[in-house]
Scaffold this active site. Sequence first.
Site, mmCIF file in Angstrom:
data_model
loop_
_atom_site.group_PDB
_atom_site.id
_atom_site.type_symbol
_atom_site.label_atom_id
_atom_site.label_comp_id
_atom_site.label_asym_id
_atom_site.label_seq_id
_atom_site.Cartn_x
_atom_site.Cartn_y
_atom_site.Cartn_z
ATOM 1 N N CYS A 271 0.859 -1.180 0.000
ATOM 2 C CA CYS A 271 0.000 0.000 0.000
ATOM 3 C C CYS A 271 0.898 1.233 0.000
ATOM 4 O O CYS A 271 1.975 1.247 0.563
ATOM 5 C CB CYS A 271 -0.942 0.096 1.181
ATOM 6 S SG CYS A 271 -2.101 -1.248 1.299
ATOM 7 N N ARG B 56 3.918 -0.497 -4.708
ATOM 8 C CA ARG B 56 3.706 -1.064 -3.372
ATOM 9 C C ARG B 56 2.335 -1.728 -3.232
ATOM 10 O O ARG B 56 2.072 -2.416 -2.254
ATOM 11 C CB ARG B 56 3.814 0.044 -2.332
ATOM 12 C CG ARG B 56 5.202 0.647 -2.250
ATOM 13 C CD ARG B 56 5.239 1.718 -1.218
ATOM 14 N NE ARG B 56 5.247 1.159 0.105
ATOM 15 C CZ ARG B 56 6.298 1.139 0.896
ATOM 16 N NH1 ARG B 56 7.433 1.653 0.503
ATOM 17 N NH2 ARG B 56 6.229 0.618 2.092
ATOM 18 N N TRP C 137 -3.085 -2.554 -1.544
ATOM 19 C CA TRP C 137 -2.858 -3.985 -1.732
ATOM 20 C C TRP C 137 -3.751 -4.645 -0.691
ATOM 21 O O TRP C 137 -3.500 -4.551 0.506
ATOM 22 C CB TRP C 137 -1.399 -4.334 -1.494
ATOM 23 C CG TRP C 137 -1.070 -5.783 -1.744
ATOM 24 C CD1 TRP C 137 -0.742 -6.351 -2.935
ATOM 25 C CD2 TRP C 137 -1.020 -6.839 -0.775
ATOM 26 N NE1 TRP C 137 -0.502 -7.691 -2.783
ATOM 27 C CE2 TRP C 137 -0.664 -8.022 -1.467
ATOM 28 C CE3 TRP C 137 -1.247 -6.916 0.587
ATOM 29 C CZ2 TRP C 137 -0.532 -9.244 -0.837
ATOM 30 C CZ3 TRP C 137 -1.114 -8.144 1.218
ATOM 31 C CH2 TRP C 137 -0.751 -9.295 0.513
ATOM 32 N N GLY D 55 -0.901 -1.213 6.748
ATOM 33 C CA GLY D 55 -0.706 -2.049 7.933
ATOM 34 C C GLY D 55 -1.967 -2.835 8.206
ATOM 35 O O GLY D 55 -2.868 -2.905 7.372
ATOM 36 N N GLU E 227 15.787 -19.156 -6.871
ATOM 37 C CA GLU E 227 15.528 -17.783 -7.315
ATOM 38 C C GLU E 227 14.984 -17.765 -8.746
ATOM 39 O O GLU E 227 14.074 -16.992 -9.070
ATOM 40 C CB GLU E 227 16.818 -16.955 -7.182
ATOM 41 C CG GLU E 227 16.726 -15.503 -7.622
ATOM 42 C CD GLU E 227 15.615 -14.713 -6.946
ATOM 43 O OE1 GLU E 227 15.063 -15.148 -5.932
ATOM 44 O OE2 GLU E 227 15.276 -13.642 -7.483
ATOM 45 N N HIS F 148 13.565 -37.660 -5.815
ATOM 46 C CA HIS F 148 12.801 -37.976 -4.605
ATOM 47 C C HIS F 148 11.386 -37.413 -4.656
ATOM 48 O O HIS F 148 10.811 -37.092 -3.631
ATOM 49 C CB HIS F 148 13.549 -37.455 -3.374
ATOM 50 C CG HIS F 148 14.895 -38.066 -3.215
ATOM 51 N ND1 HIS F 148 15.080 -39.406 -2.961
ATOM 52 C CD2 HIS F 148 16.142 -37.539 -3.335
ATOM 53 C CE1 HIS F 148 16.386 -39.677 -2.897
ATOM 54 N NE2 HIS F 148 17.045 -38.547 -3.135
#
Length: 596
Positions: free
Chosen positions: A2, A27, A72, A99, A469, A492
């Site tokens: 956010c 963000r 978000w 938050g 990555e 495996h």
Amino acid sequence: MCGIVGYIGSRDSIPILLDGLHRVEYRGYDSAGICVRIPTGLQIIKRAGRISDLSKVVPQLTATLGIGHTRWATHGEPTEINAHPHTDCTGRIAVVHNGIIENYAQLKEQLTWEGHVFMSDTDTEVLSHLIEKELTTGGTSGDVLTAVKKALLKVDGSFGLAVLFSSENRIVAARRGSPVILGIGKEEMFVASDAAALLPYTNNVVYLEDNQLADIHANDYTVTTLHGGAAELAVHRLQVLRSETERGGFKHFMQKEIMEQPEAIANTLRGRITESAIKISILAKDVQRVILVACGSARNACLFGKQIIESLAGISTSVEFASEFRYADPVLSSRTLVVAVSQSGETADTLAAIREATTKGSQTLAIVNVVGSSISREVDSGIYLHAGPEISVASTKAVSCMLTSLVLLALHLSPNQNARVITALHSLSSAVKETLACAPVMQQVAESIAHCTSAFFLGRGLHSAIAFEGAIKLKEISYIHAEGFPAAEMKHGPIALLQKGFPVVVLIPNDELYLKNLSSIQECKARGAAIIAITTRVNPELNKLAEHVIIIPEIIPELQPILSMIPLQLLAYYVASAKGLDVDKPRNLAKSVTVE
Ligand code: G6P
């Protein structure tokens, strides 16, 4: 996670708010809104979708005071109603918030019982109603600052917020856990969750600390603690250049940031290596054990860091998910060095992990990119990446600078600094530049796998971290299911998924594990996989087995993973581009995750 912006001064606030929101849009970008103060009260405009969607519906207004938010979603779907700002029952108080209010359900129940009417599913809306309640019945004598403080003291969880009142020519901002920065202009003030929003307007900034509240007017501001004490905060100068936060001639920030890696790595190393020594000044004494804590791609960098610290410095090192470490009641001592690795320096879980380490008396260190970020301010010492602003949600140049910094840390912790590695570090930046020449080939490879639904990435030793990555990069921006494995683990379980044409990217540098990797390739090939090999030398056998062989420059084994990661970044970038996806703002993700 956010983005918040705010403006008070004599200029028209709306273009400034929209521009600021564009700059912090990375963000969070599922819905957005602004609130401006006009003579008749507060005017709120909100939209689901991007800032560009919001811009289209903003009416012709002139207002010199306003706040804005790009979201978000955490609580409630990304709809227009759930977009911020949120108001009280009267529409005279508006709040934008980053938050999570953890006790929002209890607060909402109580407020509803008392007659407050809620419009949204968000946790944030309790804030505007709580402030309303304190202002009207909380014995605050109509004092808005006291009302905000009293409301925030009733809240559990995290916030970075800004509040507007229809009756007041001021912005009230506060912070606990989520960043809030004040920008000081000439007879105007700005508020933002991220310095990027302030860059075109001012370089003078103040970082609020946790549990502080700022009362912001056009010509001045005061900061106090939520409990009432005065707070003196230093004014910092932003070092970021505006051009660094713009796309330049590139189609996407991710492409620009991949291409910037030679310079970024040179900046990480600048002044920190001489011919034969490492010169970093960190506070770390008698370290017996190292714990690396991080999230996402930063954690993948730590998996490399563990191996490099153990092999170069001989110190037992482990890697923890920051989100797990914070609640795991870890066994720590004053001889444990807890290292937080983070691009943003704001990731809530990583910050909490560092706080846990501090509480338990460990030494703490940060490897972060954003100067002045929360994590950097809470540790004993640190290494800044100096990668420059990273805007694309998928992290690229920050990760290569994290790998480089972890090598520096390993050398620093080592009793005898390794001359061979130091010499190779001097040529790292140019080797990265040469590696980037594989971009056109990677574009072709990407186009050949863009239709696939799954892919695997394999590597051994230091390269297993890079396999993880490579997989996270591909999945986050192309939405192709991708997994990374240490190559030998394939047999495996994962090998069961292989079938004809399944892409398997194998990191097979010409090192002591070359033949082992070749066996892994044979096993995959025998099950019909399409092999994409990233190697350092021409090898006829490999050419026979692999659909694509990409040859990159060779450097010493300790640094080779930094080069091997580059084709994987390019692969993900070109696959997402070929699929016509929004590379820089992938669905459901956000750059700086300031919630748990
Ligand atoms: C988010 C981003 C990832 C990043 C992670 C950690 O999930 O999408 O790209 O690796 O957060 O972020 P940090 O700022 O702590 O490196």
